[in-house]
Design a protein around this motif. Structure first.
Motif, short mmCIF file in Angstrom:
data_model
loop_
_atom_site.label_atom_id
_atom_site.label_comp_id
_atom_site.label_asym_id
_atom_site.label_seq_id
_atom_site.Cartn_x
_atom_site.Cartn_y
_atom_site.Cartn_z
N ASP A 67 0.81 -1.22 0.00
CA ASP A 67 0.00 0.00 0.00
C ASP A 67 0.84 1.28 0.00
OD1 ASP A 67 -2.16 -1.73 0.17
OD2 ASP A 67 -2.22 -1.65 2.35
N LYS A 74 1.39 7.46 -6.62
CA LYS A 74 0.30 8.32 -7.10
C LYS A 74 0.77 9.76 -7.29
CE LYS A 74 -3.52 5.61 -5.14
NZ LYS A 74 -4.64 5.60 -4.17
N ASP A 94 1.30 -9.21 -10.37
CA ASP A 94 0.19 -8.90 -9.46
C ASP A 94 0.32 -7.48 -8.91
OD1 ASP A 94 -2.13 -9.76 -7.69
OD2 ASP A 94 -0.63 -9.25 -6.17
N ARG A 96 1.74 -4.95 -10.38
CA ARG A 96 1.41 -4.01 -11.44
C ARG A 96 -0.11 -3.90 -11.61
NH1 ARG A 96 2.59 -3.90 -17.95
NH2 ARG A 96 2.57 -1.62 -18.11
N ILE A 97 -0.80 -5.02 -11.50
CA ILE A 97 -2.27 -5.01 -11.58
C ILE A 97 -2.86 -4.18 -10.44
CG2 ILE A 97 -4.33 -6.44 -11.35
CD1 ILE A 97 -2.74 -8.68 -12.78
N ARG A 98 -2.35 -4.36 -9.23
CA ARG A 98 -2.85 -3.60 -8.08
C ARG A 98 -2.64 -2.11 -8.27
NH1 ARG A 98 -1.63 -6.62 -2.36
NH2 ARG A 98 -1.99 -8.78 -3.01
N ALA A 100 -2.40 -0.51 -11.11
CA ALA A 100 -3.33 -0.04 -12.15
C ALA A 100 -4.73 0.15 -11.58
CB ALA A 100 -3.35 -1.03 -13.31
N ARG A 101 -5.15 -0.73 -10.69
CA ARG A 101 -6.47 -0.60 -10.06
C ARG A 101 -6.60 0.70 -9.27
NH1 ARG A 101 -6.85 -6.71 -7.62
NH2 ARG A 101 -7.53 -7.79 -9.53
N GLU A 102 -5.45 1.17 -8.75
CA GLU A 102 -5.44 2.41 -7.96
C GLU A 102 -5.18 3.64 -8.82
OE1 GLU A 102 -6.06 2.82 -4.68
OE2 GLU A 102 -6.64 0.70 -4.61
N GLY A 103 -5.17 3.45 -10.13
CA GLY A 103 -4.98 4.57 -11.04
C GLY A 103 -3.55 4.99 -11.23
#
Length: 257
Positions: A67, A74, A94, A96-98, A100-103
């Motif tokens: 996190d 960001k 995984d 990188r996917i996380r 991307a989910r957070e913008g």
């Protein structure tokens, strides 16, 4: 912005020019320290080179608690350093996917990978490799049979097998240890299985003096490969170019092939 940067195989000099430039410009630098190790450098040496802190991340930091890293990315430039190539490991994909989910925008700066290096060092043709596998250190009575299952599956289709050896914070598996585990697994198999006749061991890929040696189970177990990292290949039948390459660069004798 989050950059995934591959450091290559061995030393701090193996990173690409673009990767090194981004590390120098980054606000935060993280080094993933559990899927691979660069034996020719350290987090302290990297920190000294780039004149900024390099924080080492363990498995839980990346898989369970990323996190802080994602939040920083960001509003700042964050680099996530890995040995080899960044996306060889599922845990990096995984992350990188996380992100991307957070913008968070991400980018990959590729590095030399052991997957291609073993082909160059052994001469084995890359399209003849089947599924790879890993040999972990035994834990109490736990010794997974996956390596033998994978090797035997690949042998059925006449494919080479790349066998990764366990990396832990305090120790790195050596080839002779891996061979002992394989011998135990083959001996205790429910159905009668004969061990493959030929093996290729590689140590310190990417260094100035990598060690590459091909031989029988007994020969490769007795061979001194020196310092880690070590990796093992169980070859299928050899194409004549593969055989000549191993004879020339890995001490393979014609009686072994």
């Amino acid at each position: 912005m989050l950059f995934f940067i591959g450091l290559g195989l061995y030393s701090a000099d193996d990173v690409s020019v673009r990767g090194a430039s981004l590390i120098s410009l980054a606000d935060y630098v993280y080094l993933e320290g559990y899927t691979s190790s660069l034996m020719g450098t350290s987090s302290e040496k990297l920190s000294e080179r780039y004149q900024k802190p390099v924080q080492v991340l363990g498995r839980e930091d990346v898989e369970i608690h990323p996190d802080t890293l994602i939040e920083q990315a960001k509003t700042h430039t964050v680099v996530f350093l890995t040995g080899g190539d960044p996306m060889i490991s599922t845990t990096h994909a995984d992350l990188r996917i996380r992100a991307a989910r957070e913008g968070v925008q991400t980018e990959i700066i590729h590095g030399a990978s052991i997957i291609s290096a073993v082909c160059g060092l052994s001469g084995l043709q890359n399209y003849r490799f089947g599924k790879s596998c890993s040999i972990p250190f035994p834990y109490k009575n736990w010794m997974p049979r996956t390596p033998v299952d994978t090797i035997e599956h690949n042998r059925t289709y006449d494919l080479h097998t790349l066998v990764y050896l366990d990396i832990q914070p305090s120790r790195h598996m050596h080839i002779h240890e891996a061979m002992e585990i394989l011998q135990t697994l083959y001996k205790t198999a429910e159905a009668p299985l004969s061990m493959p006749e030929l093996y290729i061991g590689i140590a310190r890929a990417g260094s100035h003096e990598p060690e590459v040696y091909a031989g029988t189970s007994a020969q490769i177990s007795d061979h001194d490969f020196g310092e880690p990292l070590h990796i093992l290949i169980v070859p299928a039948s050899l194409h004549h170019i593969e055989q000549e390459y191993l004879t020339t660069f890995a001490d393979l004798s014609l009686t072994q092939a």
